[in-house]
Design a protein around this motif. Structure first.
Motif, mmCIF file in Angstrom:
data_model
loop_
_atom_site.group_PDB
_atom_site.id
_atom_site.type_symbol
_atom_site.label_atom_id
_atom_site.label_comp_id
_atom_site.label_asym_id
_atom_site.label_seq_id
_atom_site.Cartn_x
_atom_site.Cartn_y
_atom_site.Cartn_z
ATOM 1 N N THR A 74 0.845 -1.194 0.000
ATOM 2 C CA THR A 74 0.000 0.000 0.000
ATOM 3 C C THR A 74 0.880 1.244 0.000
ATOM 4 N N PRO A 75 0.312 2.414 -0.336
ATOM 5 C CA PRO A 75 1.091 3.651 -0.237
ATOM 6 C C PRO A 75 1.657 3.869 1.163
ATOM 7 N N GLU A 76 0.902 3.477 2.195
ATOM 8 C CA GLU A 76 1.379 3.638 3.572
ATOM 9 C C GLU A 76 2.628 2.795 3.810
ATOM 10 N N ASP A 77 2.659 1.598 3.236
ATOM 11 C CA ASP A 77 3.852 0.753 3.346
ATOM 12 C C ASP A 77 5.062 1.435 2.709
ATOM 13 N N ILE A 78 4.828 2.062 1.580
ATOM 14 C CA ILE A 78 5.927 2.707 0.854
ATOM 15 C C ILE A 78 6.475 3.892 1.646
ATOM 16 N N ILE A 79 5.576 4.737 2.152
ATOM 17 C CA ILE A 79 6.010 5.916 2.909
ATOM 18 C C ILE A 79 6.782 5.503 4.153
ATOM 19 N N LYS A 80 6.284 4.498 4.860
ATOM 20 C CA LYS A 80 6.995 4.035 6.059
ATOM 21 C C LYS A 80 8.375 3.509 5.703
ATOM 22 N N THR A 81 8.484 2.761 4.616
ATOM 23 C CA THR A 81 9.780 2.224 4.198
ATOM 24 C C THR A 81 10.751 3.336 3.838
ATOM 25 N N LEU A 82 10.249 4.345 3.150
ATOM 26 C CA LEU A 82 11.100 5.493 2.811
ATOM 27 C C LEU A 82 11.587 6.201 4.071
#
Length: 341
Positions: free
Chosen positions: A113-121
């Motif tokens: 999800t986009p939330e997964d991506i932002i957290k990873t960044l």
């Protein structure tokens, strides 16, 4: 014994074999410069509604993932994947062997999800001491049978654009995703909301082969050099393109995937009717029922499948995969065996 372990136990659909024989002695240029490759690419560009797409035919999924990801990443960059993603769980560290880290994310349904991506960044923001995420890798259908909706793919792509990331979609089972009963994606939408994706042939009627699609030509510049350098440029490129020509000229690709899905859903219904639950809510040709071990042991007398995950002392989830060539009689036999368990 009937094999539900994978969707490539058989060779190829007869129409592909017939076409290979029919064209066998017709001389053509090598290395993908043949007339069949050109025609197949034209058909695929029309299917995805992108005349600018750059298309290459490769032998297999791991080879495609390795080539695309290592080609697009600079030396300090990494790829984000669900922990269940094929590049993380099933490719013998192929991506890491090229010098690039696979950053894995725990997911409930195999989807990012986009939330997964932002957290990873955010977790990798300590520059220059940590690898820099650059590619988001997803698969459709996922390794646990789930699929992305149009809204989910669009949101993920827009997030990638905003964060200057590339979105790469592994389509080893793309045909099964696009013919799932709850699917609302199209080839055109995938081409619009991803940077690179591939169309899997190996798991859907071809002898072998995947068609990798660069939706933006600038990303594909010099990719042919990478193919050659990694030993993936077939002299007899026609062997791959002819198969995609047959699969897509009359939409055989979708017909075969739909058949595999329909068999899987029939089996899933019988399992549900018997009162058993599932590890994931799959609508494609991979299903993961949770069964008592006594039932599993009985089924293993007549069928081959993987025991996917231990649930408790008495139960486990198994993986059943149907294919374009699955025998209807064996599906009915399996359903009867489940209902009588």
């Amino acid at each position: 014994m009937y094999n539900f372990k994978n969707d490539y136990s058989e060779g190829a659909h007869p129409r592909i074999l017939e076409k290979l024989i029919e064209t066998n002695l017709i001389q053509q240029l090598g290395y993908g410069e043949d007339d069949y490759s050109k025609e197949a690419k034209t058909i695929l560009r029309n299917k995805i509604d992108n005349q600018r797409a750059v298309i290459h035919f490769l032998s297999g999924g791991t080879q495609t993932n390795l080539l695309v990801i290592s080609f697009l990443l600079r030396v300090h960059e990494a790829v984000i994947s669900a922990k269940t993603g094929h590049i993380s769980a099933n490719e013998t560290g192929a991506i890491e062997a090229t010098g690039h880290k696979v950053i894995t994310v725990e997911t409930v349904d195999g989807k990012l999800t986009p939330e997964d991506i932002i957290k990873t960044l955010n977790d990798h923001a300590l520059a220059p001491h940590m690898v820099k995420p650059r590619i988001v890798y997803i698969s459709n259908s996922t390794e646990i049978g789930t699929i992305y909706s149009l809204a989910e793919l669009k949101a993920l792509y827009l997030c990638c654009q905003q964060q200057k990331l590339l979105l790469y979609l592994d389509g080893a089972r793309l045909g099964h995703a696009l013919t799932a009963e709850n699917n609302d994606l199209t080839f055109a939408a995938i081409a619009k909301y991803s940077d690179v994706f591939y169309i899997g042939g190996t798991k859907n009627g071809a002898l072998l082969g995947e068609a990798v699609v660069f939706n933006h030509p600038d990303l594909a510049q010099d990719f042919d050099y990478a193919i050659k350098q990694k030993g993936a440029l077939l002299a007899k490129g026609r062997m791959l393109s002819i198969q995609f020509l047959v699969l897509f000229k009359d939409d055989l690709y979708f017909e075969l995937a739909l058949k595999a899905n329909s068999f899987a859903m029939r089996m899933a219904k019988a399992i549900k009717d018997r009162g058993y639950s599932f590890l994931t809510d799959s609508t494609t040709n991979q299903i993961f029922p949770i069964l008592p071990k006594s039932v599993i042991n009985t089924l293993l007398l007549n069928y081959q499948f993987y025991i996917w995950k231990e649930i408790d002392h008495d139960h486990a989830a198994i993986r059943l995969i149907t294919s374009w060539a699955t025998d209807e009689t064996q599906v009915e036999n399996f359903i009867n065996d489940i209902l009588n368990s």
